[in-house]
Enzyme design. Structure first.
Site, PDB file in Angstrom:
ATOM      1  N   SER A   1       0.970  -1.272   0.044  1.00 32.60           N
ATOM      2  CA  SER A   1       0.198   0.026   0.010  1.00 32.60           C
ATOM      3  C   SER A   1       0.834   1.292  -0.043  1.00 32.60           C
ATOM      4  O   SER A   1       2.012   1.226   0.492  1.00 32.60           O
ATOM      5  CB  SER A   1      -0.902   0.105   1.185  1.00 32.60           C
ATOM      6  OG  SER A   1      -1.135   1.349   1.559  1.00 32.60           O
TER       7      SER A   1
ATOM      8  N   GLU B   1       0.282   3.634   1.920  1.00 35.84           N
ATOM      9  CA  GLU B   1       0.523   3.858   3.312  1.00 35.84           C
ATOM     10  C   GLU B   1       1.633   3.808   3.869  1.00 35.84           C
ATOM     11  O   GLU B   1       2.058   4.403   4.790  1.00 35.84           O
ATOM     12  CB  GLU B   1      -0.558   3.245   3.899  1.00 35.84           C
ATOM     13  CG  GLU B   1      -1.936   3.836   4.044  1.00 35.84           C
ATOM     14  CD  GLU B   1      -2.092   5.156   4.793  1.00 35.84           C
ATOM     15  OE1 GLU B   1      -1.817   5.500   5.825  1.00 35.84           O
ATOM     16  OE2 GLU B   1      -2.511   6.222   3.987  1.00 35.84           O
TER      17      GLU B   1
ATOM     18  N   TYR C   1      -1.361   0.316  10.597  1.00 39.20           N
ATOM     19  CA  TYR C   1      -1.939  -0.304   9.432  1.00 39.20           C
ATOM     20  C   TYR C   1      -0.698  -0.307   8.610  1.00 39.20           C
ATOM     21  O   TYR C   1      -0.124  -1.207   7.851  1.00 39.20           O
ATOM     22  CB  TYR C   1      -3.004   0.660   8.644  1.00 39.20           C
ATOM     23  CG  TYR C   1      -3.265   0.073   7.319  1.00 39.20           C
ATOM     24  CD1 TYR C   1      -3.866  -1.330   6.814  1.00 39.20           C
ATOM     25  CD2 TYR C   1      -2.854   0.674   5.971  1.00 39.20           C
ATOM     26  CE1 TYR C   1      -3.926  -1.739   5.535  1.00 39.20           C
ATOM     27  CE2 TYR C   1      -2.908   0.371   4.797  1.00 39.20           C
ATOM     28  CZ  TYR C   1      -3.731  -0.865   4.528  1.00 39.20           C
ATOM     29  OH  TYR C   1      -3.795  -1.208   3.327  1.00 39.20           O
TER      30      TYR C   1
HETATM   31  O1  G4F Z   1     -10.514   6.876   2.431  1.00 39.92           O
HETATM   32  P1  G4F Z   1      -9.502   6.810   3.668  1.00 39.92           P
HETATM   33  O2  G4F Z   1      -9.943   6.159   4.797  1.00 39.92           O
HETATM   34  O3  G4F Z   1      -8.293   5.881   3.029  1.00 39.92           O
HETATM   35  P2  G4F Z   1      -6.654   5.754   3.318  1.00 39.92           P
HETATM   36  O4  G4F Z   1      -6.350   6.111   4.950  1.00 39.92           O
HETATM   37  O5  G4F Z   1      -5.808   6.815   2.475  1.00 39.92           O
HETATM   38  O6  G4F Z   1      -6.385   4.291   3.106  1.00 39.92           O
HETATM   39  C1  G4F Z   1      -6.707   3.532   1.803  1.00 39.92           C
HETATM   40  O7  G4F Z   1      -6.035   3.695   0.960  1.00 39.92           O
HETATM   41  C2  G4F Z   1      -4.793   3.016   1.085  1.00 39.92           C
HETATM   42  C3  G4F Z   1      -3.687   3.336  -0.014  1.00 39.92           C
HETATM   43  O8  G4F Z   1      -3.016   4.276   0.132  1.00 39.92           O
HETATM   44  C4  G4F Z   1      -4.743   1.485   1.575  1.00 39.92           C
HETATM   45  F1  G4F Z   1      -3.698   0.902   1.926  1.00 39.92           F
HETATM   46  C5  G4F Z   1      -5.934   1.350   2.594  1.00 39.92           C
HETATM   47  O9  G4F Z   1      -6.296   0.344   2.919  1.00 39.92           O
HETATM   48  C6  G4F Z   1      -7.149   2.320   2.381  1.00 39.92           C
HETATM   49  O10 G4F Z   1      -7.679   1.490   1.247  1.00 39.92           O
HETATM   50  O11 G4F Z   1      -8.829   8.151   3.949  1.00 39.92           O
HETATM   51  C7  G4F Z   1      -8.162   9.096   2.874  1.00 39.92           C
HETATM   52  C8  G4F Z   1      -7.971  10.501   3.389  1.00 39.92           C
HETATM   53  C9  G4F Z   1      -7.136  10.429   4.875  1.00 39.92           C
HETATM   54  O12 G4F Z   1      -6.250  11.256   4.861  1.00 39.92           O
HETATM   55  C10 G4F Z   1      -8.218  10.625   5.883  1.00 39.92           C
HETATM   56  O13 G4F Z   1      -7.735  11.251   7.083  1.00 39.92           O
HETATM   57  O14 G4F Z   1      -9.181  10.785   3.898  1.00 39.92           O
HETATM   58  C11 G4F Z   1      -9.191  11.722   5.132  1.00 39.92           C
HETATM   59  N1  G4F Z   1     -10.440  11.634   5.675  1.00 39.92           N
HETATM   60  C12 G4F Z   1     -11.093  12.915   6.146  1.00 39.92           C
HETATM   61  N2  G4F Z   1     -12.206  12.489   6.773  1.00 39.92           N
HETATM   62  C13 G4F Z   1     -11.413  10.740   6.039  1.00 39.92           C
HETATM   63  C14 G4F Z   1     -12.320  11.572   6.619  1.00 39.92           C
HETATM   64  N3  G4F Z   1     -11.059   9.563   5.900  1.00 39.92           N
HETATM   65  C15 G4F Z   1     -12.283   8.599   6.262  1.00 39.92           C
HETATM   66  N4  G4F Z   1     -12.141   7.325   6.182  1.00 39.92           N
HETATM   67  N5  G4F Z   1     -13.439   9.221   6.836  1.00 39.92           N
HETATM   68  C16 G4F Z   1     -13.679  10.914   7.108  1.00 39.92           C
HETATM   69  O15 G4F Z   1     -14.611  11.020   7.545  1.00 39.92           O
END
Ligand code: G4F
Length: 334
Positions: A157, A159, A181
């Site tokens: 990933s 990440e 993670y």
């Molecule tokens: O959609 P996210 O939760 O994805 P994240 O953390 O980037 O991880 C995903 O992508 C990775 C690949 O880089 C995978 F390995 C992993 O398994 C997963 O599929 O969050 C994306 C961004 C983050 O910066 C988070 O802080 O969105 C920001 N965010 C802001 N508000 C939020 C929110 N994320 C989530 N989930 N929910 C919110 O309310």
């Protein structure tokens, strides 16, 4: 000198023979068998579709609770259920993996199953590390014992790049994970590379940047935004609460990314590849676009909520997939 040259020629000859053997094997018309862990997830479902379209016999490893509640847990593969073979096992149990691998001669194994929600890994780092690291190790160890010729894909990933050391991130960029993670994925990456080097197994790491689509879980930010915006448009919700709007991600489409997984296992030599679009956008930009598509202004509905902030954030991700484009001939199509 003569010795050196002779040996080099001998090694080159052996390498070429091995590569030819690989190519011949890849070109046979025999139906290939693939095992997918995490087949019920977004990527697993797209990958199963893709492999079926290529004529593979597709097997999936699923948790027993899934078998007991197929309507709720197999939603993404309902349309594939009569074409895939599912086996109950847990990636947390070496014996259950060993049992499945001893029953079937898989040619390819795609290890996608994991605790994949970054925010959750801060809540329960122990189980994230346990499932993601041991699960990968159990798969590799069982394959080594039973099917060392089976080609192995590990879902790495972006990440892992975390607090990025260079922009854009490529295969040679050092890792700096920012969550349990991310740490677990670095460990899985290193285990995969170690099995490749120590036991000469065909093990590859895909360094996949964020990849989305309609099958994405609602806890991830893209799906949370699109589904809540749709509810707001229909009068079913009045606001959308989010965390950090400034975080930037390189978002691609999951259906494109599973093609890359398959291509990685068709190469003459195992290697690691970044898969990304090369474009980065903020969560705020994503909101702006999603709401605008519904003729809404996101500023009227999006509320920043501290509860969705992470203890340590990955601020910027943008990948350089030029190696995958050059070697695999991979291009994102959507
Ligand atoms: O959609 P996210 O939760 O994805 P994240 O953390 O980037 O991880 C995903 O992508 C990775 C690949 O880089 C995978 F390995 C992993 O398994 C997963 O599929 O969050 C994306 C961004 C983050 O910066 C988070 O802080 O969105 C920001 N965010 C802001 N508000 C939020 C929110 N994320 C989530 N989930 N929910 C919110 O309310």
């Amino acid at each position: 000198m003569a010795w050196g040259q002779g040996l080099r020629r001998l090694f080159d000859g052996l390498k070429i023979k091995a590569a030819r053997k690989n190519c011949e094997w890849r070109n046979t018309n025999v139906t290939r068998k693939a095992l997918i862990t995490g087949i019920t997830g977004q990527d697993g479902s797209y990958l199963a579709e893709h492999l079926l379209s290529l004529g593979y016999e597709v097997h999936g490893l699923v948790r027993r609770v899934g078998m007991e509640d197929p309507e709720r847990r197999f939603g993404r593969i309902t349309h594939l259920l009569d074409r895939v073979q599912l086996h109950p096992a847990s990636i947390e149990s070496y014996p259950s993996i060993f049992h499945i691998l001893s029953q079937h001669e898989f040619d390819e194994c795609y290890h996608l199953a994991s605790q994949s929600f970054v925010a959750e890994s801060f809540q329960d780092g122990f189980s994230t590390l346990n499932v993601n690291i041991n699960g990968t190790h159990y798969m590799l160890a069982a394959l080594k014992e039973l099917r060392p010729q089976c080609r192995f894909y590990f879902a790495g990933s972006s990440e892992m790049f975390g607090r990025v050391r260079e922009v854009p991130q490529r295969e040679t960029t050092p890792f700096y994970p920012r969550s349990p993670y991310g740490v677990s994925k670095v460990a899985g990456f290193e285990l995969t590379r170690n099995y490749r080097e120590a036991y000469d197994m065909f093990c590859v790491n895909g360094l996949l940047f964020n990849h989305e689509g309609p099958r994405r879980g609602y806890e991830f930010v893209t799906r949370k935004i699109t589904s809540t915006a749709a509810q707001i448009k229909q009068g079913l919700a009045s606001e959308l609460r989010l965390g950090n709007l400034e975080a930037r991600r390189d978002w691609g489409h999951a259906a494109d990314y599973v093609r890359a997984m398959h291509l990685m296992l068709q190469q003459p030599q195992p290697d690691d590849y970044v898969i990304a679009t090369g474009e980065t956008h903020s969560v705020k930009e994503f909101c702006e676009r999603a709401f605008a598509l519904l003729d809404l202004d996101y500023r009227d509905f999006v509320k920043v909520d501290e509860r969705f902030y992470r203890p340590a954030e990955v601020d910027l991700l943008v990948g350089d997939a030029s190696k995958a484009r050059r070697v695999l001939g991979w291009e994102p199509k959507r």
